[in-house]
Design a protein around this motif. Sequence first.
Motif, PDB file in Angstrom:
ATOM      1  N   LYS A 114       0.874  -1.175   0.000  1.00 51.31           N
ATOM      2  CA  LYS A 114       0.000   0.000   0.000  1.00 51.31           C
ATOM      3  C   LYS A 114       0.906   1.218   0.000  1.00 51.31           C
ATOM      4  CE  LYS A 114      -4.024   2.076   2.238  1.00 51.31           C
ATOM      5  NZ  LYS A 114      -4.971   1.988   3.397  1.00 51.31           N
ATOM      6  N   THR A 193     -18.583  11.004  -0.712  1.00 48.90           N
ATOM      7  CA  THR A 193     -17.227  10.519  -0.459  1.00 48.90           C
ATOM      8  C   THR A 193     -16.808   9.391  -1.397  1.00 48.90           C
ATOM      9  OG1 THR A 193     -18.063   9.023   1.252  1.00 48.90           O
ATOM     10  CG2 THR A 193     -17.279  11.197   1.972  1.00 48.90           C
ATOM     11  N   ALA A 194     -17.551   9.170  -2.467  1.00 47.45           N
ATOM     12  CA  ALA A 194     -17.182   8.102  -3.402  1.00 47.45           C
ATOM     13  C   ALA A 194     -17.701   8.425  -4.797  1.00 47.45           C
ATOM     14  CB  ALA A 194     -17.739   6.755  -2.942  1.00 47.45           C
ATOM     15  N   SER A 230     -11.913  14.457   0.622  1.00 46.40           N
ATOM     16  CA  SER A 230     -11.431  13.101   0.815  1.00 46.40           C
ATOM     17  C   SER A 230     -12.462  12.137   0.225  1.00 46.40           C
ATOM     18  CB  SER A 230     -11.225  12.801   2.302  1.00 46.40           C
ATOM     19  OG  SER A 230     -10.740  11.484   2.483  1.00 46.40           O
ATOM     20  N   SER A 231     -12.022  11.280  -0.710  1.00 41.85           N
ATOM     21  CA  SER A 231     -12.993  10.423  -1.390  1.00 41.85           C
ATOM     22  C   SER A 231     -12.334   9.122  -1.841  1.00 41.85           C
ATOM     23  CB  SER A 231     -13.593  11.142  -2.607  1.00 41.85           C
ATOM     24  OG  SER A 231     -12.584  11.411  -3.571  1.00 41.85           O
ATOM     25  N   GLU A 232     -13.176   8.208  -2.294  1.00 43.76           N
ATOM     26  CA  GLU A 232     -12.711   6.957  -2.858  1.00 43.76           C
ATOM     27  C   GLU A 232     -13.077   6.908  -4.333  1.00 43.76           C
ATOM     28  OE1 GLU A 232     -14.419   3.782  -0.533  1.00 43.76           O
ATOM     29  OE2 GLU A 232     -12.582   3.634   0.669  1.00 43.76           O
ATOM     30  N   LEU A 234     -13.814   4.551  -7.285  1.00 50.96           N
ATOM     31  CA  LEU A 234     -14.226   3.166  -7.514  1.00 50.96           C
ATOM     32  C   LEU A 234     -14.011   2.834  -8.984  1.00 50.96           C
ATOM     33  CD1 LEU A 234     -17.625   3.363  -5.554  1.00 50.96           C
ATOM     34  CD2 LEU A 234     -15.330   2.925  -4.642  1.00 50.96           C
ATOM     35  N   VAL A 239     -10.127   0.026  -5.695  1.00 51.70           N
ATOM     36  CA  VAL A 239     -10.460   1.301  -5.069  1.00 51.70           C
ATOM     37  C   VAL A 239      -9.182   2.049  -4.694  1.00 51.70           C
ATOM     38  CG1 VAL A 239     -11.634   2.422  -3.134  1.00 51.70           C
ATOM     39  CG2 VAL A 239     -12.597   0.341  -4.149  1.00 51.70           C
ATOM     40  N   GLN A 241      -7.784   5.710  -2.715  1.00 53.77           N
ATOM     41  CA  GLN A 241      -8.158   6.832  -1.859  1.00 53.77           C
ATOM     42  C   GLN A 241      -7.509   8.100  -2.409  1.00 53.77           C
ATOM     43  OE1 GLN A 241      -6.957   3.792  -0.211  1.00 53.77           O
ATOM     44  NE2 GLN A 241      -9.125   3.280  -0.289  1.00 53.77           N
ATOM     45  N   GLN A 243      -7.023  12.241  -1.636  1.00 55.85           N
ATOM     46  CA  GLN A 243      -7.123  13.335  -0.668  1.00 55.85           C
ATOM     47  C   GLN A 243      -6.680  14.627  -1.344  1.00 55.85           C
ATOM     48  OE1 GLN A 243      -8.136  13.279   2.774  1.00 55.85           O
ATOM     49  NE2 GLN A 243      -8.119  15.488   2.408  1.00 55.85           N
ATOM     50  N   GLY A 253      -3.113   3.644  -2.848  1.00 59.19           N
ATOM     51  CA  GLY A 253      -3.717   2.424  -3.348  1.00 59.19           C
ATOM     52  C   GLY A 253      -2.754   1.255  -3.251  1.00 59.19           C
TER      53      GLY A 253
END
Length: 267
Positions: A114, A193-194, A230-232, A234, A239, A241, A243, A253
């Motif tokens: 990661k 957030t996504a 801040s979000s994901e 998809l 997925v 992340q 920021q 990721g």
Amino acid sequence: MQLVKYEGLGNKFLVAIADTVPEESSELALKFCDPENGFDADGLIFGTPSTSSGIDIHMTLFNADGSPAEISGNGIRCLAQEIFSKTEETSLQILTGSGVRNVNLDNLNGEVAKISVDMGTVRDGPDLPLLDFLNHDSIEIIQAATADIGNPHVVIEVETLEGVDVAGAGPHIESLWQPVGINVHFLKAESRTAFSMLTWERGAGVTAACGTGASACAYVANGWGLIEESSEALMAGGVAQVQLANGKVLLTGESIRVTEFEVPDHG
């Protein structure tokens, strides 16, 4: 020459640590990335020593079609994992075609890492044509914008991602920016957030993920007021992340070391 195959959220890369970038790199990318006669990858990455003070390694990326690329958010994590796995380092300064990127190891567990990348500042991208020109039978456009994060992107918010013909709409839209081309993303905000996205990458075609694209999409969608800072992201491959802070993007990721190959040394 040793090639190590990595996967970053579905993006497949071949990584080679070398003294220099071979002169025939474009031809090697075409050959090695070929899914039928090669090793099936979206790009070929060379990591070479840097002569600049404070820079740990130089990243040179070629797309599957042999064209050079400035940077890849998923690719740079794959290159970093190869280095992290062989050293005690947990932070790297990597020089790319679009500048220096700071890369940090969050976790390394066997073949899975990661990794977080400071993707730098996002700027407005190239001029946007009228939405009518962007249209394609398989999409219903709500709005669109371009962004540049070291490479160019167009982000298109659509009513739904279901039925989007990425293989048809992608090259049609990219052709509007020839000869330079552009990365094309179709976006749907799922919550504050996504967001979900589908991608046509310049030089690679339909891909399962795009790190610079996720960064650009988050920046644009936040500017539209669709998502928080801040979000994901998809994507088909997984997925990531994202920021946002002070105009910059931090992308986090997973990457996976898949296998390695020995190929004849091309100098």
